[in-house]
Design an enzyme around this catalytic site. Structure first.
Site, PDB file in Angstrom:
ATOM      1  N   ALA A   9       0.792  -1.229   0.000  1.00 41.62           N
ATOM      2  CA  ALA A   9       0.000   0.000   0.000  1.00 41.62           C
ATOM      3  C   ALA A   9       0.824   1.278   0.000  1.00 41.62           C
ATOM      4  O   ALA A   9       0.318   2.338  -0.390  1.00 41.62           O
ATOM      5  CB  ALA A   9      -0.946   0.007   1.203  1.00 41.62           C
ATOM      6  N   ALA A  10       2.085   1.217   0.421  1.00 41.58           N
ATOM      7  CA  ALA A  10       2.910   2.422   0.455  1.00 41.58           C
ATOM      8  C   ALA A  10       3.669   2.648  -0.847  1.00 41.58           C
ATOM      9  O   ALA A  10       4.341   3.668  -1.002  1.00 41.58           O
ATOM     10  CB  ALA A  10       3.893   2.354   1.623  1.00 41.58           C
ATOM     11  N   MET A  13       2.046   1.683  -6.998  1.00 35.80           N
ATOM     12  CA  MET A  13       0.815   1.019  -7.412  1.00 35.80           C
ATOM     13  C   MET A  13      -0.167   0.919  -6.255  1.00 35.80           C
ATOM     14  O   MET A  13      -1.380   1.070  -6.437  1.00 35.80           O
ATOM     15  CB  MET A  13       1.133  -0.376  -7.969  1.00 35.80           C
ATOM     16  CG  MET A  13      -0.048  -1.047  -8.644  1.00 35.80           C
ATOM     17  SD  MET A  13      -0.616  -0.103 -10.092  1.00 35.80           S
ATOM     18  CE  MET A  13      -2.248  -0.807 -10.301  1.00 35.80           C
ATOM     19  N   THR A 100       0.643  -9.316  -9.448  1.00 36.21           N
ATOM     20  CA  THR A 100       2.088  -9.535  -9.376  1.00 36.21           C
ATOM     21  C   THR A 100       2.560 -10.314 -10.599  1.00 36.21           C
ATOM     22  O   THR A 100       1.870 -11.227 -11.057  1.00 36.21           O
ATOM     23  CB  THR A 100       2.426 -10.332  -8.099  1.00 36.21           C
ATOM     24  OG1 THR A 100       1.941  -9.612  -6.954  1.00 36.21           O
ATOM     25  CG2 THR A 100       3.927 -10.551  -7.964  1.00 36.21           C
ATOM     26  N   ALA A 123      -3.968 -12.016 -13.262  1.00 42.69           N
ATOM     27  CA  ALA A 123      -3.749 -11.519 -14.620  1.00 42.69           C
ATOM     28  C   ALA A 123      -2.431 -10.770 -14.683  1.00 42.69           C
ATOM     29  O   ALA A 123      -2.024 -10.119 -13.713  1.00 42.69           O
ATOM     30  CB  ALA A 123      -4.888 -10.606 -15.052  1.00 42.69           C
ATOM     31  N   PHE A 126      -4.289  -5.719 -15.884  1.00 46.76           N
ATOM     32  CA  PHE A 126      -5.701  -5.496 -15.582  1.00 46.76           C
ATOM     33  C   PHE A 126      -6.323  -4.383 -16.415  1.00 46.76           C
ATOM     34  O   PHE A 126      -7.471  -4.010 -16.197  1.00 46.76           O
ATOM     35  CB  PHE A 126      -5.873  -5.211 -14.086  1.00 46.76           C
ATOM     36  CG  PHE A 126      -5.799  -6.455 -13.250  1.00 46.76           C
ATOM     37  CD1 PHE A 126      -6.948  -7.137 -12.899  1.00 46.76           C
ATOM     38  CD2 PHE A 126      -4.579  -6.968 -12.838  1.00 46.76           C
ATOM     39  CE1 PHE A 126      -6.896  -8.303 -12.150  1.00 46.76           C
ATOM     40  CE2 PHE A 126      -4.503  -8.135 -12.092  1.00 46.76           C
ATOM     41  CZ  PHE A 126      -5.668  -8.800 -11.744  1.00 46.76           C
ATOM     42  N   HIS A 156       9.090  -0.302 -20.242  1.00 46.03           N
ATOM     43  CA  HIS A 156       8.616   0.083 -18.915  1.00 46.03           C
ATOM     44  C   HIS A 156       9.640   1.002 -18.245  1.00 46.03           C
ATOM     45  O   HIS A 156      10.755   1.167 -18.718  1.00 46.03           O
ATOM     46  CB  HIS A 156       8.384  -1.148 -18.033  1.00 46.03           C
ATOM     47  CG  HIS A 156       7.121  -1.886 -18.340  1.00 46.03           C
ATOM     48  ND1 HIS A 156       7.033  -2.805 -19.360  1.00 46.03           N
ATOM     49  CD2 HIS A 156       5.884  -1.822 -17.780  1.00 46.03           C
ATOM     50  CE1 HIS A 156       5.799  -3.292 -19.406  1.00 46.03           C
ATOM     51  NE2 HIS A 156       5.086  -2.709 -18.460  1.00 46.03           N
ATOM     52  N   LYS A 160      11.252  -1.264 -12.961  1.00 47.28           N
ATOM     53  CA  LYS A 160      10.648  -2.592 -13.121  1.00 47.28           C
ATOM     54  C   LYS A 160      11.731  -3.659 -13.027  1.00 47.28           C
ATOM     55  O   LYS A 160      12.770  -3.566 -13.687  1.00 47.28           O
ATOM     56  CB  LYS A 160       9.897  -2.695 -14.444  1.00 47.28           C
ATOM     57  CG  LYS A 160       9.107  -3.993 -14.590  1.00 47.28           C
ATOM     58  CD  LYS A 160       8.141  -3.933 -15.758  1.00 47.28           C
ATOM     59  CE  LYS A 160       7.378  -5.243 -15.916  1.00 47.28           C
ATOM     60  NZ  LYS A 160       6.589  -5.592 -14.720  1.00 47.28           N
TER      61      LYS A 160
END
EC number: 1.17.1.8
Length: 268
Positions: A9-10, A13, A100, A123, A126, A156, A160
């Site tokens: 959450a931090a 994404m 993931t 997936a 998304f 990307h 990444k």
């Protein structure tokens, strides 16, 4: 109201997912936010981290402690983290949405095994647009057949960590399946030196990592005298986040099983 938790959450994404959950107009709500146990942000308000205002949901460092607070967990983290969260959700009977990438074949088997007990949407991407592209790729491969050379180019951001991207690999799988080929046998990841003539049956992958590129994917079908290119370019992570939240809502009342965005969008 569908109770949704976000792990990672931090991160970039994760914050976008928090914002996307709160944009559902009350259909869903963020009830738990999880990050690394050693994060200095544990205890901070998730809404303030996402710059959308206080939500009264403190960041925690343990999915197990928060498992009673949510119906579905959205996980865009790292394979090792996702698999730990998977075990927690499986034991508690909680649904998961997994974005993931970078899983090994053996790790994917663990996802499939858990999906016999809980509903999971897994997936590589998304985005609604990417999943439409997958449908188009299947059609293009079947129509063009063995008369074309196929190359997949993806780009990307510099952060990444896996390559090629999960989306590029999924595109390759779709094309290979349509042509009756085994991707593991025909994939070529980059070229260097005296490679010789290109065998027609191969599917090539090229990877770019630079700047803040959110995600670009192009599949090239090249014949003599013409070529077809199917391209998707993402300009915001919100595209993926909205799709993940859509999947989380779609999972409501679904039986145990391993689903993907093609199921969510009714493209299968």
């Amino acid at each position: 109201m569908r109770r949704i938790a976000v792990t990672g959450a931090a991160g970039r994404m994760g914050k976008t997912l928090i914002e996307a959950v709160q944009q559902t107009g009350g259909v869903a709500g963020l009830t738990a936010a999880i990050d690394r146990p050693d994060s200095t942000l544990v205890g901070a308000d998730a809404g303030e981290l996402a710059a959308i205002g206080r939500l009264g949901v403190p960041l925690t460092g343990d999915v197990a402690r928060a498992v009673d607070e949510f119906d579905v967990l959205i996980d865009f983290t790292h394979p090792s983290v996702t698999l730990k969260n998977l075990d927690v959700c499986r034991r508690a009977g909680k649904a998961m949405v997994i974005g993931t990438t970078g899983f090994s074949p053996e790790e994917k088997e663990r996802l499939a095994a858990a999906a016999r007990e809980i509903p999971i949407v897994f997936a590589a991407n998304f985005s609604v647009g990417v999943n439409l592209c997958l449908k188009l790729l299947d059609t293009a491969a079947r129509v063009l057949g063995d008369d074309v050379d196929i190359e997949i180019i993806e780009a990307h951001h510099r952060h990444k960590v896996d390559a090629p991207s999960g989306t590029a690999l999924r595109m390759g799988e779709v094309v290979a399946e349509a042509l009756g080929r085994d991707l593991q046998k025909v994939a070529v990841y980059g070229r260097e030196g005296q490679t010789g003539a290109r065998p027609r049956e191969t599917i090539g992958f090229a990877t770019v990592r630079a700047g803040d590129v959110v995600g670009d994917h192009t599949v090239l079908f090249a014949a003599d005298g013409e070529r077809v290119e199917i391209t998707h370019k993402a300009s915001s992570r919100m595209t993926f986040a909205k799709g993940a939240v859509r999947a989380a809502l779609w999972l409501d009342e679904k039986p145990a099983g391993l689903y993907d965005m093609q199921d969510v969008l009714g493209l299968i």
